[in-house]
Enzyme design. Sequence first.
Site, mmCIF file in Angstrom:
data_model
loop_
_atom_site.group_PDB
_atom_site.id
_atom_site.type_symbol
_atom_site.label_atom_id
_atom_site.label_comp_id
_atom_site.label_asym_id
_atom_site.label_seq_id
_atom_site.Cartn_x
_atom_site.Cartn_y
_atom_site.Cartn_z
ATOM 1 C CG HIS A 8 0.076 5.890 2.555
ATOM 2 N ND1 HIS A 8 -1.225 5.430 2.556
ATOM 3 C CD2 HIS A 8 0.694 5.304 3.607
ATOM 4 C CE1 HIS A 8 -1.387 4.606 3.595
ATOM 5 N NE2 HIS A 8 -0.235 4.512 4.237
ATOM 6 C CG HIS B 53 -0.156 0.153 2.501
ATOM 7 N ND1 HIS B 53 0.524 -0.897 3.069
ATOM 8 C CD2 HIS B 53 0.088 1.231 3.275
ATOM 9 C CE1 HIS B 53 1.138 -0.473 4.159
ATOM 10 N NE2 HIS B 53 0.893 0.814 4.309
#
Length: 149
Positions: free
Chosen positions: A72, A57
């Site tokens: 992110h 992620h």
Amino acid sequence: MTRVLAPVDGRVVGLAGVPDPVFAQAMVGPGTAIDPERAPGRALSPVDGKIVKLHPHAFVVVDAEGHGVLVHLGVDTVQLKGAGFELLAAEGDQVTAGQPLVGWNPADIEAGGRSPVTAVVALDAGADALTGVRETGEIERGAELFTWT
């Protein structure tokens, strides 16, 4: 000077557009954010450098000047434990700006009840170290988001 490129296609919303106070209040560092297109895609390296952290992620690439850029992918996506993400590189790899690092589908993230808004943060940078920071408008991956001096 480091040119930091957009890792995904979408609409620039600025850090204030991230539905997470840690990013929205720039506690991690200055930068901006992109609300990505809702289609399968690949997140690109924002700079030339070495991957020092690679999670499904999120990732950090450090350039030759020691600038670490965090990408992110979405909010609270760590809770997915990698589901829906495909790693296309490895921690420790030398990469070039624009190289695909993670495959993902923002539509799936949103369908799971999470925001796919992607933060692009200059780690350990002073707020005045960034120039030309994009805060609004459509952007294509690979286009300049900001510069870091």
